[in-house]
Design a protein around this motif. Structure first.
Motif, PDB file in Angstrom:
ATOM      1  N   GLY A   1       0.846  -1.186   0.000  1.00  0.00           N
ATOM      2  CA  GLY A   1       0.000   0.000   0.000  1.00  0.00           C
ATOM      3  C   GLY A   1       0.882   1.238   0.000  1.00  0.00           C
ATOM      4  O   GLY A   1       1.869   1.287   0.740  1.00  0.00           O
ATOM      5  N   ILE A   2       0.552   2.202  -0.846  1.00  0.00           N
ATOM      6  CA  ILE A   2       1.397   3.401  -1.002  1.00  0.00           C
ATOM      7  C   ILE A   2       0.614   4.643  -0.592  1.00  0.00           C
ATOM      8  O   ILE A   2      -0.523   4.854  -1.033  1.00  0.00           O
TER       9      ILE A   2
ATOM     10  N   SER B   1      -4.140   9.354   8.814  1.00  0.00           N
ATOM     11  CA  SER B   1      -5.512   8.964   8.479  1.00  0.00           C
ATOM     12  C   SER B   1      -5.549   8.047   7.257  1.00  0.00           C
ATOM     13  O   SER B   1      -6.255   7.030   7.246  1.00  0.00           O
ATOM     14  N   ILE B   2      -4.784   8.399   6.236  1.00  0.00           N
ATOM     15  CA  ILE B   2      -4.747   7.570   5.027  1.00  0.00           C
ATOM     16  C   ILE B   2      -4.067   6.229   5.315  1.00  0.00           C
ATOM     17  O   ILE B   2      -4.473   5.180   4.804  1.00  0.00           O
ATOM     18  N   ALA B   3      -3.059   6.250   6.182  1.00  0.00           N
ATOM     19  CA  ALA B   3      -2.398   5.001   6.564  1.00  0.00           C
ATOM     20  C   ALA B   3      -3.396   4.060   7.231  1.00  0.00           C
ATOM     21  O   ALA B   3      -3.419   2.849   6.963  1.00  0.00           O
TER      22      ALA B   3
ATOM     23  N   GLN C   1       1.967  -3.547   4.887  1.00  0.00           N
ATOM     24  CA  GLN C   1       3.303  -2.984   4.747  1.00  0.00           C
ATOM     25  C   GLN C   1       3.204  -1.743   3.862  1.00  0.00           C
ATOM     26  O   GLN C   1       3.147  -1.847   2.639  1.00  0.00           O
ATOM     27  N   LEU C   2       3.189  -0.578   4.485  1.00  0.00           N
ATOM     28  CA  LEU C   2       2.965   0.671   3.755  1.00  0.00           C
ATOM     29  C   LEU C   2       4.283   1.364   3.421  1.00  0.00           C
ATOM     30  O   LEU C   2       5.315   1.104   4.023  1.00  0.00           O
TER      31      LEU C   2
ATOM     32  N   ALA D   1       3.025   7.568  10.300  1.00  0.00           N
ATOM     33  CA  ALA D   1       2.276   6.506   9.620  1.00  0.00           C
ATOM     34  C   ALA D   1       2.847   5.125   9.905  1.00  0.00           C
ATOM     35  O   ALA D   1       2.253   4.115   9.517  1.00  0.00           O
ATOM     36  N   GLY D   2       4.010   5.072  10.583  1.00  0.00           N
ATOM     37  CA  GLY D   2       4.627   3.789  10.884  1.00  0.00           C
ATOM     38  C   GLY D   2       5.118   3.064   9.649  1.00  0.00           C
ATOM     39  O   GLY D   2       4.918   1.848   9.514  1.00  0.00           O
TER      40      GLY D   2
END
Length: 307
Positions: free
Chosen positions: A189-190, A232-234, A244-245, A268-269
């Motif tokens: 995820g990006i 928020s998006i994360a 895994q972002l 966002a971690g």
């Protein structure tokens, strides 16, 4: 044995290859028209050695694509000594054009008085940032020089390509989906980090769709300059199954403090790729804005095919 009129009988004669007709014919190399306006790259952010190196590389790429191009760099927050302001660069460019005309006229050369814009100003911005664009526009007006101001560089397929490359360089995406080697750190995820508010996020989302097609993973845009937007998006991506972002900065580099990107990634971690920087596509898009403003058309910049 050769005769004065050509090779002796029986020897092969090398004939020039005929020019290929039709759409397969190689295009004639394009050069900047004589007397064309200068390309002035408007660079935002705090000037420094890294910013200057980036801007010079972008300008060098543009010059290599269009021989004879008069390309210059103006800093939005320059100091008019080491880093000339956009106003100063425009004034200097206009002065040089006038001086060339007067010198030619004094030498008895039949020259036409310069007309039209002195320069085409191209903002070094991947997406719209109303605050920075307002300042660039004001700087052009304050210079009192006839200059055209182009739009920002994105959205564009070449920017999706550049984002893909930066992610792969950081080990966060496969360099080529056609090659089935494993990248254990590849993101599923990006988060596309934009600067410039909601308008910038929406524009980044268009390039994000192109990036998602390249990587076959979800891509969502968020605002780096808005508290809580990245986190928020994360959370949305993790709620939809991404674990895994990666954060991909949708910006050239000078327009934001690098610490903001680091803080957003920590919030966002996840890990972050580098900004787009002087990726070759940036120089090509800068040139495309310039040539479009002038109505001359080199081969249009195309993104690499989606793999």
């Amino acid at each position: 044995m050769s005769s004065p009129t050509g090779p002796a009988s029986g020897l092969p004669v090398r004939m020039p290859r005929p020019r290929q007709p039709g759409r397969h014919r190689r295009p004639e190399p394009l050069a900047a028209p004589e007397g064309a306006p200068a390309l002035v790259l408007a660079v935002p952010g705090t000037p420094g050695a890294a910013t200057r190196s980036l801007a010079e590389e972008v300008v060098s790429i543009a010059r290599s694509e269009l021989p004879g191009l008069d390309a210059r760099i103006g800093y939005l927050d320059g100091d008019d000594s080491e880093f000339p302001t956009l106003q100063a660069v425009l004034a200097h460019t206009a002065g040089e054009r006038t001086a060339r005309y007067e010198q030619a006229k004094a030498a008895g050369v039949d020259v036409k008085e310069p007309e039209g814009p002195v320069a085409v100003v191209v903002p070094l911005l991947a997406g719209p940032d109303s605050s920075l664009l307002r300042r660039i526009r004001q700087a052009v007006m304050d210079s009192r020089i006839a200059a055209d101001l182009t739009d920002v560089l994105g959205p564009h397929p070449l920017l999706a390509e550049a984002l893909h490359v930066r992610l792969s360089e950081a080990g966060l995406a496969r360099a080529d989906r056609a090659r089935l080697f494993a990248v254990t750190t590849a993101a599923d995820g990006i988060i596309l980090g934009a600067v410039g508010g909601e308008e910038a996020v929406q524009a980044a989302g268009i390039t994000g769709m192109l990036l998602a097609a390249r990587l076959a993973v979800p891509v969502m845009a968020a605002a780096l300059d808005q508290d809580g937007s990245i986190a928020s998006i994360a959370e949305q991506l993790r709620s939809s199954g991404s674990q895994q972002l990666a954060l991909a900065p949708y910006l050239i580099g000078p327009e934001i403090d690098p610490a903001v990107i680091e803080d957003a990634a920590r919030e966002a971690g996840c890990s972050a790729a580098e900004p787009l920087g002087p990726y070759p596509a940036i120089g090509k898009l800068v040139l495309a804005k310039y040539t479009t403003a002038l109505g001359i058309a080199p081969q249009q910049a195309q993104g690499a095919p989606v793999r």
